[in-house]
Write a protein that holds these residues in place. Structure first.
Motif, PDB file in Angstrom:
ATOM      1  N   LYS A 146     -10.322  -0.248  -1.669  1.00 54.95           N
ATOM      2  CA  LYS A 146     -10.149   0.211  -0.283  1.00 54.95           C
ATOM      3  C   LYS A 146      -9.654  -0.917   0.603  1.00 54.95           C
ATOM      4  N   GLU A 147     -10.248  -2.105   0.443  1.00 56.63           N
ATOM      5  CA  GLU A 147      -9.832  -3.249   1.254  1.00 56.63           C
ATOM      6  C   GLU A 147      -8.412  -3.701   0.896  1.00 56.63           C
ATOM      7  N   ALA A 148      -8.076  -3.672  -0.395  1.00 56.52           N
ATOM      8  CA  ALA A 148      -6.731  -4.087  -0.818  1.00 56.52           C
ATOM      9  C   ALA A 148      -5.673  -3.125  -0.279  1.00 56.52           C
ATOM     10  N   ARG A 149      -5.965  -1.827  -0.327  1.00 54.48           N
ATOM     11  CA  ARG A 149      -5.010  -0.843   0.211  1.00 54.48           C
ATOM     12  C   ARG A 149      -4.815  -1.026   1.708  1.00 54.48           C
ATOM     13  N   GLN A 150      -5.924  -1.311   2.403  1.00 57.29           N
ATOM     14  CA  GLN A 150      -5.816  -1.505   3.849  1.00 57.29           C
ATOM     15  C   GLN A 150      -4.950  -2.716   4.171  1.00 57.29           C
ATOM     16  N   GLU A 151      -5.086  -3.771   3.374  1.00 57.00           N
ATOM     17  CA  GLU A 151      -4.270  -4.969   3.590  1.00 57.00           C
ATOM     18  C   GLU A 151      -2.789  -4.676   3.375  1.00 57.00           C
ATOM     19  N   ARG A 152      -2.492  -3.816   2.413  1.00 57.18           N
ATOM     20  CA  ARG A 152      -1.098  -3.528   2.083  1.00 57.18           C
ATOM     21  C   ARG A 152      -0.460  -2.512   3.033  1.00 57.18           C
ATOM     22  N   CYS A 153      -1.281  -1.848   3.846  1.00 56.31           N
ATOM     23  CA  CYS A 153      -0.765  -0.778   4.713  1.00 56.31           C
ATOM     24  C   CYS A 153       0.322  -1.265   5.655  1.00 56.31           C
ATOM     25  N   SER A 154       0.079  -2.368   6.350  1.00 50.84           N
ATOM     26  CA  SER A 154       1.026  -2.817   7.363  1.00 50.84           C
ATOM     27  C   SER A 154       2.370  -3.169   6.739  1.00 50.84           C
ATOM     28  N   ARG A 155       2.336  -3.758   5.573  1.00 50.46           N
ATOM     29  CA  ARG A 155       3.593  -4.146   4.932  1.00 50.46           C
ATOM     30  C   ARG A 155       4.387  -2.926   4.484  1.00 50.46           C
ATOM     31  N   LEU A 156       3.688  -1.853   4.144  1.00 49.02           N
ATOM     32  CA  LEU A 156       4.358  -0.629   3.727  1.00 49.02           C
ATOM     33  C   LEU A 156       4.612   0.323   4.896  1.00 49.02           C
ATOM     34  N   GLY A 157       4.178  -0.085   6.092  1.00 48.37           N
ATOM     35  CA  GLY A 157       4.407   0.756   7.268  1.00 48.37           C
ATOM     36  C   GLY A 157       3.536   1.985   7.312  1.00 48.37           C
ATOM     37  N   GLU A 158       2.335   1.911   6.733  1.00 50.61           N
ATOM     38  CA  GLU A 158       1.431   3.054   6.700  1.00 50.61           C
ATOM     39  C   GLU A 158       0.226   2.815   7.599  1.00 50.61           C
ATOM     40  N   ARG A 159      -0.517   3.891   7.859  1.00 53.84           N
ATOM     41  CA  ARG A 159      -1.665   3.798   8.760  1.00 53.84           C
ATOM     42  C   ARG A 159      -2.930   3.380   8.035  1.00 53.84           C
ATOM     43  N   ASP A 160      -3.214   4.005   6.887  1.00 55.40           N
ATOM     44  CA  ASP A 160      -4.439   3.683   6.171  1.00 55.40           C
ATOM     45  C   ASP A 160      -4.237   3.858   4.672  1.00 55.40           C
ATOM     46  N   GLY A 161      -5.315   3.630   3.931  1.00 51.71           N
ATOM     47  CA  GLY A 161      -5.234   3.643   2.483  1.00 51.71           C
ATOM     48  C   GLY A 161      -4.855   4.974   1.877  1.00 51.71           C
ATOM     49  N   SER A 162      -5.130   6.067   2.558  1.00 53.00           N
ATOM     50  CA  SER A 162      -4.769   7.373   2.004  1.00 53.00           C
ATOM     51  C   SER A 162      -3.259   7.521   1.891  1.00 53.00           C
ATOM     52  N   ASP A 163      -2.530   6.887   2.804  1.00 49.78           N
ATOM     53  CA  ASP A 163      -1.074   6.927   2.721  1.00 49.78           C
ATOM     54  C   ASP A 163      -0.571   6.163   1.498  1.00 49.78           C
TER      55      ASP A 163
END
Length: 837
Positions: free
Chosen positions: A638-655
């Motif tokens: 969950k934390e890793a997905r949240q970190e990657r969100c901004s770089r992928l232009g997404e809002r949260d881990g579900s994206d």
């Protein structure tokens, strides 16, 4: 339009029929040397199913980077450095300062006075203030390119398309409905037979081409020599002219070079690369003899200095020298930031808590993010970095398959074979399950051939197309289910039997006892895990989860040959749990506690989920620990997905999870974009540091390696592979037209092994633009790899001097090598010495 002239007579022939006269023998040697240079310089291109990163400058690393940058563009239109506008933008944004440029200029003048000595800092600043200059003219080009430039024609494109038609049919791996009738011939002979009857080039205006092809010798080298003579190329320019011919179709040249490399590995000869050059040269000869009136033949002179290796030669052009200084500057900025993180004084820590879990991850840069978050969850977790094939160089045959996948780095060959089988099934059940799987595979292949056949394609859509409406709707609304690449991890169960590796002690797929112990010992010693074992040790391979992506293998494990690392992890775990192996290890002073259990897992790099492969095999005494570990995986993911969100232009881990299932998503993850460093050190050096998912992390403790065997292995294998990855991303960013594979949106798969951009052109190489930029800017910063090794500098130097491939990388500017030794930082210079940094 004139018809083609008759071929000129030649005085010698090749391969066993060579003329004994001295002048003919000299000509043969010149040609042999020219063709050898092509084989050395052209990089291999692995097919889509096994796609791995390759250094595009393969075969050139024995020359300095800047000299290659200068020389290479004399034979193909390409760039090895970013344009002036890129560096000006960095200066304007404050990402690069005048002081850093000044320091880089001083460094370059000191290390390469023969190139940079004549470029003053004032000259550099003046250069920065000028507009972008047009690219320099390629000195050695094909005749078709020169004709197109003069007449505005498209002969180079027509020729490339014609070569693509022949090569795609000849190398087809089952996509074509009608296979080439000449597939059993060499590429060159197949082309001669096809081109000798095809009217395509004649209809395009090249009359007499069929007749000309028929008159060519059947031996490619003999044909090349005759064609060079017909063009009137002086012998001193043969190498450069032939390199220009090969690089006019670099994609096909690279794919054929891969096939040659594979054949060489198995002791077979393959002359197809010579055949490709002969084919391409024949078109040029035909054009010159049919349309050559008034077209200048600007072949290089025999003593052309700028095409040779450095050694008292003139400096590269000012534009190139200036851009090189700025490239060094931006690399110094990153290196300074990295080293400041690695050498910061850390506050004393409390004694380590007893380890409940030890996890071994691939050195892949994507593992750094997950490892960091996993370690933050609980103090009882310890992680390691190791090449993702876990030392298991093997061929893995999935259930129902007679041909396996090479699950090892492409620099190696499989040392043994492992067969997948239903675990717990008897011989009768195994045979029945095998037959069903073979039948299923054959039916799927038959159905695919029916779908794509010329007689069924229209009736298929009209009659059965509505049956796929539900799937089409699901995919269109992003609800499709992607699968990982290995059958065992995608739910491929067989009547309740879990699929897994069969490790036998005899037979063709067998591993003798001594070999099994050796494999286990090498893994543990190279990892530095010799004692202090946790109750559960997880070997974590990785794979991607994407849909509708021909380049999916580029997101899988490069250490496993572009495949999932799960088979390697499961085989390694099975070996380390084997009681016979443990007894053998005990005799070699490695004691694994009876309560310690090794198991495999897979890190899904697209979704940052980690799943254990065989939880049912883990002893029940660890049941509570397994439940706790799965909770840790969920938290870290969950934390890793949240970190990657901004770089992928997404809002949260579900994206992030949605992207893996979206068949229209061209950027399901960023792969290894951003990679910039390899750190070879104990985890204590990097633990707790946010390295931004940009570093390959290889665990190494020089105190456990007195004979330097482990360090030597790391510097000659993982370091070379990391360099390949780094330079592929670098080149695909710096010059996507020459070294990339274009736009994913218009890719067409050809022959099941490669892609074309649209319906024609050359076979594409490198990475698609969607892998390195997001549409607004770059997602990969083009930096050459910096390697940081924590070890005595004298030990590192021993390995540099022993291995030419390592010496070339670190001395010629392809890699920057830093050593952390007794609290000091040293950099290896192109002059072959250490300098404190």
């Amino acid at each position: 339009m004139s018809t083609l002239q008759k071929p000129c007579p030649v005085k010698n022939s090749i391969h066993g029929r060579r003329d004994a006269r001295p002048e003919s023998q000299s000509m043969d040697r010149v040609l042999d040397k020219a063709l050898e240079s092509i084989h050395a310089v052209v990089p291999p291109l692995w097919p889509l199913g096994d796609y791995v990163a390759v250094n595009p400058f393969f075969g050139l690393v024995d020359q300095p980077f800047l000299q290659v940058a200068s020389n290479l563009r004399n034979i193909r239109p390409c760039n090895l450095l970013m344009p002036r506008s890129y560096f000006k933008s960095l200066l304007q944004q404050g990402l690069l300062s005048d002081k850093e440029v000044q320091m880089a200029h001083s460094q370059c003048v000191t290390e390469h006075p023969e190139w940079h000595g004549s470029l003053s800092l004032a000259d550099l600043n003046n250069w920065l203030g000028q507009p972008e200059a047009p690219p320099p003219e390629t000195r050695c080009r094909t005749f078709a390119d020169r004709l197109d430039q003069q007449e505005g024609s498209a002969w180079a494109s027509h020729i490339t398309n014609d070569i693509t038609r022949h090569c795609s049919a000849h190398f087809d791996e089952g996509q074509a409905g009608w296979p080439s009738p000449w597939r059993m011939d060499s590429l060159y002979i197949a082309w001669k037979k096809a081109a000798g009857i095809s009217r395509r080039m004649d209809l395009l205006g090249l009359r007499g081409f069929r007749q000309m092809v028929r008159t060519l010798p059947d031996e490619p080298q003999e044909a090349i020599q005759r064609l060079l003579q017909r063009l009137g190329v002086p012998q001193g320019s043969w190498k450069h002219v032939l390199l220009a011919q090969a690089f006019s179709v670099p994609g096909w040249a690279s794919y054929i070079r891969y096939r040659v490399r594979q054949d060489e590995a198995f002791g077979r000869s393959n002359a197809d690369l010579n055949g490709l050059v002969a084919m391409r040269l024949a078109y040029d000869v035909a054009l010159r003899e049919a349309r050559g009136m008034g077209i200048s033949d600007r072949f290089l002179l025999e003593d052309a200095p700028t095409m040779e290796r450095i050694g008292g030669l003139p400096s590269p052009p000012v534009d190139l020298v200036a851009r090189h200084v700025l490239q060094v500057a931006i690399e110094n900025v990153y290196r300074k930031q990295l080293l400041s993180q690695l050498t910061v004084e850390k506050t004393p820590r409390a004694p380590d808590a007893p380890k409940k879990l030890q996890m071994v991850f691939c050195i892949d840069v994507r593992s750094e993010v997950f490892r960091r978050h996993l370690e933050s969850v609980d103090a009882s977790i310890e992680t390691f970095g190791f090449a993702g094939f876990f030392g298991m160089s093997m061929e893995y045959r999935s259930l129902g398959s007679e041909k396996g996948l090479a699950q090892c780095p492409v620099l190696l060959q499989p040392a043994f074979t492992i067969q997948e089988k239903p675990l717990g099934a008897d011989a009768h059940d195994c045979e029945a399950i095998h037959r069903r799987q073979v039948s299923k595979t054959e039916n799927q292949s038959l159905w695919q051939r029916f779908q794509s056949s010329a007689t069924a394609c229209f009736s298929y859509v009209e009659s059965l197309g509505l049956g796929f409406f539900a799937k089409l709707a699901r995919d269109s609304f992003r609800a499709s289910v992607a699968r990982l690449g290995w059958p065992a991890d995608s739910g491929n169960q067989a009547r309740g039997h879990r699929l897994g590796p069969e490790i036998r002690q005899d037979g063709p797929c067998g591993l003798p006892e001594t070999s099994r112990i050796d494999l286990a010992e090498n893994l543990l010693r190279n990892l530095g895990l010799l004692d202090g074992f946790a109750p559960l040790v997880v070997l974590c391979g990785h794979a991607s989860e994407v849909t509708n992506n021909p380049y999916r293998a580029a997101l899988d494990c490069g250490a496993c040959g572009g495949h999932s690392g799960e088979p390697n992890a499961r085989v390694a775990a099975a070996l380390l749990n084997d009681e016979t192996v443990r007894q053998g290890l005990l005799k070699r002073n490695i004691r694994i506690p009876a309560e310690t259990w090794f198991t495999a897992a897979v890190h899904n790099t697209t979704t940052d989920e980690v799943n254990l492969c065989d939880p049912q095999l883990i002893p029940t005494i660890h049941s509570a620990l397994v439940a706790e570990i799965n909770g840790w995986f969920r938290m870290a993911g969950k934390e890793a997905r949240q970190e990657r969100c901004s770089r992928l232009g997404e809002r949260d881990g579900s994206d992030i999870l949605r992207r893996s299932r979206d068949w229209s998503e061209v950027r399901p993850e960023w792969g290894l974009a951003g990679n910039a460093a390899l750190i070879v050190a104990p985890r204590s050096r990097t633990k707790g540091l946010d390295l931004g998912g940009r570093t390959f992390l290889h665990s190494y403790d020089h105190r456990l390696d007195p004979d330097l065997r482990v360090l030597e292995l790391i510097m000659t294998a993982p370091m070379v592979v990391a360099n390949w990855i780094n330079l592929q991303y670098y080149a695909s960013t710096v010059d996507p037209e020459a070294f990339g594979s274009g736009n994913k949106l218009i890719h067409n798969v050809v022959g099941r092994f490669g892609v074309l951009q649209g319906n024609g052109g050359d076979l594409m190489t490198g990475l698609p633009m969607q892998c390195v930029q997001d549409g607004n800017g770059l997602q990969h910063e083009p930096l050459r790899l910096v390697v940081v090794i924590e070890a005595p500098k004298d030990s590192v130097e021993q390995i540099i001097q022993k291995h030419g491939v390592v010496r070339n990388l670190v001395s010629n500017g392809w890699v920057t090598l830093i050593v952390l030794d007794a609290g000091q930082k040293y950099r290896w210079t192109p002059r072959g010495a250490w300098i404190e940094t």
